[in-house]
Design an enzyme around this catalytic site. Sequence first.
Site, PDB file in Angstrom:
ATOM      1  NE  ARG A 122      -4.128  -1.924   1.847  1.00 38.82           N
ATOM      2  CZ  ARG A 122      -4.036  -3.073   2.507  1.00 38.82           C
ATOM      3  NH1 ARG A 122      -3.048  -3.262   3.355  1.00 38.82           N
ATOM      4  NH2 ARG A 122      -4.927  -4.004   2.320  1.00 38.82           N
ATOM      5  CD  GLU A 186       6.565  17.449 -22.739  1.00 41.92           C
ATOM      6  OE1 GLU A 186       5.946  18.402 -22.228  1.00 41.92           O
ATOM      7  OE2 GLU A 186       5.998  16.564 -23.426  1.00 41.92           O
ATOM      8  CE  LYS A 228       4.355  17.885 -14.329  1.00 40.19           C
ATOM      9  NZ  LYS A 228       4.521  16.618 -14.963  1.00 40.19           N
ATOM     10  NE  ARG A 242      -0.855  17.312 -13.593  1.00 36.72           N
ATOM     11  CZ  ARG A 242      -0.276  16.633 -12.614  1.00 36.72           C
ATOM     12  NH1 ARG A 242      -0.709  16.745 -11.388  1.00 36.72           N
ATOM     13  NH2 ARG A 242       0.731  15.847 -12.847  1.00 36.72           N
ATOM     14  CG  ASN A 246      -2.757  18.298 -21.755  1.00 35.61           C
ATOM     15  OD1 ASN A 246      -1.855  17.479 -21.591  1.00 35.61           O
ATOM     16  ND2 ASN A 246      -3.906  18.245 -21.114  1.00 35.61           N
ATOM     17  CG  HIS A 249       0.957  17.284 -24.952  1.00 31.44           C
ATOM     18  ND1 HIS A 249       1.768  18.394 -24.846  1.00 31.44           N
ATOM     19  CD2 HIS A 249       1.626  16.280 -24.325  1.00 31.44           C
ATOM     20  CE1 HIS A 249       2.873  18.068 -24.177  1.00 31.44           C
ATOM     21  NE2 HIS A 249       2.813  16.791 -23.854  1.00 31.44           N
TER      22      HIS A 249
END
Length: 371
Positions: A122, A186, A228, A242, A246, A249
């Site tokens: 976990r 990026e 970022k 967020r 993109n 993209h």
Amino acid sequence: MKNIQMDLSRQNVRYAVKIGGGIVKTCLRELLSGYAQKTVFVITNTTIVDLYPDFVREWLPDHVEVRTLSLPDGEEKKNLAQVSVIYDFLIEHKANRKSVIIALGGGVVGDIAGFAASTFMRGVACVQVPTTLLSQVDSGIGGKTGINHGSGKNLIGTFKQPLQTIIDVDFLGTLPEREFIAGYAELVKHGFIRDAYLFQILRQKKIDTIKNDRELLIEAVFRSCEVKARVVEADEHESNQRAILNFGHTLGHFLEAYTGYQRLLHGEAVIIGMDFAAWWSFRHEYLEESEYQTIHDHLKGLGVSFPLPRRIEADFRSLIEYDKKYDDSGFRFVGLTAIGQARVFEGITTTALWEAVDRYIRENRLLQYID
Ligand SMILES: NC(=O)c1ccc[n+]([C@@H]2O[C@H](COP(=O)([O-])OP(=O)(O)OC[C@H]3O[C@@H](n4cnc5c(N)ncnc54)[C@H](O)[C@@H]3O)[C@@H](O)[C@H]2O)c1
């Protein structure tokens, strides 16, 4: 050494992202000095082990025992079978809930080791030591882990923030040029969407100069990671920021899918996608023509372009609607209103997008028709 503090209050997680040149040994020794467990688990791949054989012996503190698992290299190995290999390795060497995993490698190693760390017992701690430019400015921060499924990329995954991310730009010295350019996509993207100064310090330079200038690289990687990090933090509070990551993209993902993920690296597809998104913004009068031209000249200088057959419309329409930024009201498309300022446009129809792509290709920018 530069330091970014990630503060994800909803997850009750804070961690440091350390950035510099030649820092990995110092950072790991400091991080593990107060560490009571005897064993650490390094997960890496065969390429990295060949390039950096001293990592285990010289870079980790003497008091820890190190178990290393070297996975086969390659995106196609980012799958459940390899996760199972990691679980077997951890069990065989008696890892427990207090164990620490070190993910040493590019985005593939980071994603798969992060996924295994987030699910084993976990969740055990994972230190990310990204070694490609893409993983340093992108996948090493933000806590997304993932593996591929036969029917799609990154279909299985978790959110698991690392214990620390250590970004040492000296790793980039051994990176093949094509991989460097793909990661650079990026990096410069973060300049386009949020940090005009970052783009400013990069735009005058040739890619070789950037690759070989250690101080410039540290500054650029730091500024890129800052973008970022702040976007990821803001998004935790559901500002939907967020989405701006993109940028480039939408068309990028289409090109990757159309070429079967074989002929273009992700970052190469994003370079073309960013040029298209900036061109789209200029054509719709959101972005000054001179700013588009500056972006275009810089991206063109990276040497990526791609030929497409004229009969591509049907493939475009069928593949593009699988994109996760598409819903019944159309696309969420990220454009620019200035260098350093991204804006999300909602409800762009497939037809409108296709007409723009067709016109972009006819203008012979980074895509061309071949017949
Ligand atoms: N989790 C996220 O948020 C996130 C974000 C972006 C991408 N990704 C994932 O990252 C992956 C792509 O990452 P990548 O571009 O780093 O690819 P990669 O991990 O496959 O690395 C590219 C190649 O470079 C080699 N390499 C790594 N470091 C090197 C070094 N220092 N010197 C020489 N060779 C080196 C690798 O072994 C590999 O052959 C994809 O699977 C993608 O889905 C994840």
